[in-house]
Design an enzyme around this catalytic site. Structure first.
Site, PDB file in Angstrom:
ATOM      1  CG  HIS A 291      20.026  20.448   1.910  1.00 44.66           C
ATOM      2  ND1 HIS A 291      21.497  21.000   1.462  1.00 44.66           N
ATOM      3  CD2 HIS A 291      19.096  20.896   1.438  1.00 44.66           C
ATOM      4  CE1 HIS A 291      21.360  22.407   1.639  1.00 44.66           C
ATOM      5  NE2 HIS A 291      19.693  22.637   1.280  1.00 44.66           N
TER       6      HIS A 291
ATOM      7  CB  SER B 154      26.163 -10.196  -0.734  1.00 42.14           C
ATOM      8  OG  SER B 154      27.374 -10.403   0.087  1.00 42.14           O
TER       9      SER B 154
END
Length: 479
Positions: free
Chosen positions: A153, A283
């Site tokens: 999870h 970026s």
């Protein structure tokens, strides 16, 4: 140089290898048509039809020198691609013109070629799967003992090792490789079935001799490198074949996307990263960024393949009786594009798997932050051996764990569970005695053994069998 005034598929201009592009190129397609016409003529000659060796030789001499401009002229007039190429071929082979395509329908060249190209595409995919597995095998071997947090999870669970996690990615790929090889071995040519699959035209040519119809198909299959043809068909081979093949590619995409998603999460945690060149820009706005762009591209292309798999499935479900033509335009797009996209995914996968960067100190830090919680059961058992009450110890550890968790999550403090237990007389254990339970290797179970066994029993036999594929060089990636 690519034309800039019209659309070009990014799969061709940016992503797929030249090898895969060639398999689905016009040159490969139409030269294969001609090889099938040669095989047909040769088989008909050997079975007694009025076809001469000179005609076969003439056809063979012009398999590869295709006049595409002339074929386009014929197609503009005839509105039929197969007949356009029959006419073009015949003009180059005037002596053989009368016997080209004798007894056949368009699907003889179209469908048989599609099977041949898909098989060649799957063979290239198989080899690239082997190369990815080889890269991951080296990675798993190197890091089989390195403890890391296991997650369920996406919450910290028990420890695993970095190498053991890689075996999960590899096991998926082994399943894909098995499916790929099964599909390669089971593909069969359409053969020479005629317009509705009855072989009526060939039965007429052979004066009602059905055995010669069978021999014709066997000879064609052998010449094209197949061990047989489909037992029955309409005008086409069953379009379920396309669906089955593209489902194999979808399965590979599912496995690759799972790997790439795991890598994106690991990159976020700064534990494992994909390769990053010294001059690479992460970026345009944030110079410090190291975005997992290659793994993101794997996910993006995989998503396309997975969704594309619906196309052949719907086509197979939509065919009427012996054939309809609503399959053709869809097949021209969905099947080759799925192959090119899968090829691109494996190119990137191989590149990433061969250059993974593991930040061991970050992994150790994350393990150390969670290990006190994982060690509580061992600590409790040790305290019981010293005379403690298991139920009382369990409740006390629960309370102290909640306090330590609050310190971490609410106050931003380090995990001080060991300090809290050491200060509690109920346990009667010194800090040194408690720290003896904080060795990560005590909590990785059989991970190293599992990696060794998996590599030895499952991976290396496959890599040895496909050793020839491992000699191929990886494809240079585009931006």
């Amino acid at each position: 140089m690519a034309d800039t005034d019209r659309y070009e598929s990014p799969l061709s201009s940016r992503y797929a290898s030249r090898e895969m592009q060639y398999i689905f190129s016009a040159d490969k397609k139409f030269s294969t048509w001609r090889k099938l016409w040669v095989a047909l003529a040769r088989a008909e000659m050997e079975l007694g039809l009025p076809v001469t060796q000179e005609q076969v030789d003439q056809l063979e001499a012009h398999v590869n020198d295709i006049d595409y401009d002339r074929a386009a002229e014929h197609e503009k007039e005839l509105r039929h691609d197969v007949m356009a190429h029959v006419m073009t071929y015949g003009e180059q082979c005037p002596d053989a013109m009368p016997i080209i395509h004798l007894g056949a329908t368009s699907c003889y060249v179209g469908d048989n070629t599609d099977i041949i190209l898909m098989r060649e595409g799957l063979c290239l995919i198989r080899d690239k799967l082997a190369r990815v597995l080889s890269k991951l095998a080296a990675f798993a071997e190197k890091y089989k003992d390195l403890p890391t947090l296991g997650y369920t999870h996406f919450q910290p669970a028990q420890l695993v090792t970095v190498g053991k996690r890689a075996t999960l990615w590899m096991n998926d790929l082994l399943t894909d490789l098995e499916e790929t090889e099964h599909r390669i071995s089971s593909l069969k040519l359409l053969g020479s079935k005629g317009t509705t699959g009855t072989q009526a035209s060939f039965l007429e040519l052979f004066d009602g001799d059905g055995e010669k119809c069978d021999e014709l198909e066997a000879k064609i299959a052998a010449e094209m490198g197949f061990d047989g043809v489909v037992p029955v068909s309409g005008q086409t081979y069953s379009r379920k074949t396309d669906a089955q093949v593209v489902n194999v590619l979808s399965g590979i995409a599912q496995s690759a996307s799972k790997f790439a998603t795991d890598m994106r999460l690991l990159c976020h945690m700064k534990e494992v990263e994909e390769p990053f060149e010294s001059g690479q820009i992460g970026s345009s706005a944030m110079p410090y960024k190291r975005n997992p762009m290659r793994c993101e591209r794997i996910c993006a292309l995989s998503r396309y393949i997975i969704s594309d798999a619906a196309n052949p499935a719907v086509t197979a479900a939509s065919q009427w009786f012996e054939r309809t033509l609503d399959d053709s335009a869809n097949k021209r797009l969905s099947v080759p594009e799925a192959f090119l996209a899968c090829d691109a995914v494996l190119n990137i996968y191989e590149n990433v798997a061969g250059g993974l960067v593991v930040h061991e100190k970050v992994i150790e830090k994350h393990v150390a932050e969670e290990l006190p919680f994982m060690a509580t059961e061992n600590i409790m058992m040790d305290a019981v051996k010293r005379g403690g009450n298991r139920q009382e110890l369990h409740e006390r550890i629960r309370q102290l764990s909640m306090e330590a968790g609050e310190n971490v999550k609410e106050k931003g403090l380090p995990n001080n569970l060991i300090d809290l237990i050491a200060a509690d007389p109920l346990f009667g254990m010194t800090r040194e005695e408690l720290e003896a339970h904080l060795k990560p290797e005590q909590y990785i179970g059989r991970c190293p053994e599992q990696v060794d066994r998996f590599l030895e029993r499952d991976v290396r036999p496959v890599l040895q069998r496909l050793s020839g594929a491992l000699e191929g060089e990886g494809t240079e990636l585009s931006v």
